[in-house]
Write a protein that holds these residues in place. Structure first.
Motif, mmCIF file in Angstrom:
data_model
loop_
_atom_site.group_PDB
_atom_site.id
_atom_site.type_symbol
_atom_site.label_atom_id
_atom_site.label_comp_id
_atom_site.label_asym_id
_atom_site.label_seq_id
_atom_site.Cartn_x
_atom_site.Cartn_y
_atom_site.Cartn_z
ATOM 1 N N THR A 214 -8.370 -57.179 41.634
ATOM 2 C CA THR A 214 -8.842 -58.508 41.249
ATOM 3 C C THR A 214 -7.691 -59.293 40.626
ATOM 4 O O THR A 214 -6.655 -58.729 40.272
ATOM 5 C CB THR A 214 -9.989 -58.424 40.221
ATOM 6 N N GLN B 244 -13.892 -53.965 47.146
ATOM 7 C CA GLN B 244 -12.705 -53.616 46.349
ATOM 8 C C GLN B 244 -12.930 -52.338 45.548
ATOM 9 O O GLN B 244 -11.992 -51.805 44.992
ATOM 10 C CB GLN B 244 -12.371 -54.750 45.375
ATOM 11 N N ALA B 245 -14.147 -51.889 45.442
ATOM 12 C CA ALA B 245 -14.466 -50.728 44.597
ATOM 13 C C ALA B 245 -13.987 -49.438 45.228
ATOM 14 O O ALA B 245 -13.721 -49.315 46.363
ATOM 15 C CB ALA B 245 -15.959 -50.651 44.339
ATOM 16 N N THR C 64 -10.077 -63.229 34.702
ATOM 17 C CA THR C 64 -10.139 -62.267 35.786
ATOM 18 C C THR C 64 -11.144 -62.741 36.830
ATOM 19 O O THR C 64 -11.877 -63.698 36.600
ATOM 20 C CB THR C 64 -10.507 -60.859 35.255
ATOM 21 N N GLU D 83 -14.720 -64.042 33.440
ATOM 22 C CA GLU D 83 -14.688 -63.463 34.778
ATOM 23 C C GLU D 83 -15.291 -64.468 35.754
ATOM 24 O O GLU D 83 -16.413 -64.929 35.560
ATOM 25 C CB GLU D 83 -15.489 -62.167 34.818
ATOM 26 N N TRP E 63 -5.939 -52.975 40.518
ATOM 27 C CA TRP E 63 -7.325 -52.618 40.811
ATOM 28 C C TRP E 63 -7.993 -53.598 41.782
ATOM 29 O O TRP E 63 -9.146 -53.431 42.137
ATOM 30 C CB TRP E 63 -8.152 -52.487 39.537
ATOM 31 N N GLU F 104 -14.203 -61.324 39.604
ATOM 32 C CA GLU F 104 -15.204 -60.284 39.800
ATOM 33 C C GLU F 104 -14.742 -59.302 40.867
ATOM 34 O O GLU F 104 -14.197 -59.707 41.883
ATOM 35 C CB GLU F 104 -16.472 -61.017 40.251
ATOM 36 N N GLN F 105 -14.969 -58.034 40.615
ATOM 37 C CA GLN F 105 -14.627 -57.029 41.611
ATOM 38 C C GLN F 105 -15.723 -57.003 42.664
ATOM 39 O O GLN F 105 -16.894 -56.815 42.355
ATOM 40 C CB GLN F 105 -14.456 -55.641 40.992
ATOM 41 N N LYS F 106 -15.340 -57.221 43.908
ATOM 42 C CA LYS F 106 -16.292 -57.214 45.026
ATOM 43 C C LYS F 106 -16.544 -55.775 45.454
ATOM 44 O O LYS F 106 -15.718 -54.891 45.247
ATOM 45 C CB LYS F 106 -15.727 -58.006 46.209
#
Length: 135
Positions: free
Chosen positions: A111, A134-135, A127, A80, A109, A129-131
């Motif tokens: 990313t 973005q959640a 992948t 990641e 989702w 990282e989900q910021k």
């Protein structure tokens, strides 16, 4: 605290480690060969008994397998990255001679996500990282 380190059984641990280090960055930390075993037979003294490396900042162990080839095809190594450019560079470098299972692209989702099986038979997920936004 427990630590998990992937351990890869290889046909040529040196070549495989060098490919990962060139592709993802890292270094060889130590190498022990079969000639280092007390009383070892001389049939394969330069074969790698144990190699410790870091790849993309992650510890990884490798060995030359004398058994039937056991590629890591039932397991995925997931990397990641914080930045899209890093993920693209890693994916593109690992993709040399690889089977692309899913191109690295924006996932539903939010990313980047991609999967491949490298030229050594090891499965990778790359992948980003989900910021929080973005959640």
């Amino acid at each position: 605290m427990t630590k998990l380190t992937p351990y890869l059984m290889c046909e040529d641990a040196r070549a495989q480690a060098n490919f990962y280090i060139e592709s993802l960055g890292g270094e060889v930390l130590s190498v022990m060969t079969h000639k280092d075993i007390p009383g070892a037979e001389e049939n394969a003294p330069d074969k790698v008994l144990h190699m410790a490396v870091t790849v993309a900042g992650v510890p990884l162990f490798l060995t030359d397998s004398f058994l039937s080839q056991q590629n890591g095809n039932a397991l995925y190594l997931a990397l990641e990255y914080q930045e899209d450019e890093e993920a693209h560079r890693a994916f593109d470098n690992l993709a040399v001679g690889a089977e692309i299972r899913q191109p690295l692209e924006k996932a539903f989702w939010g990313t980047l996500f991609g999967q491949l099986t490298d030229k050594y038979g090891v499965n990778w997920m790359i992948t980003t990282e989900q910021k929080a936004s973005q959640a």
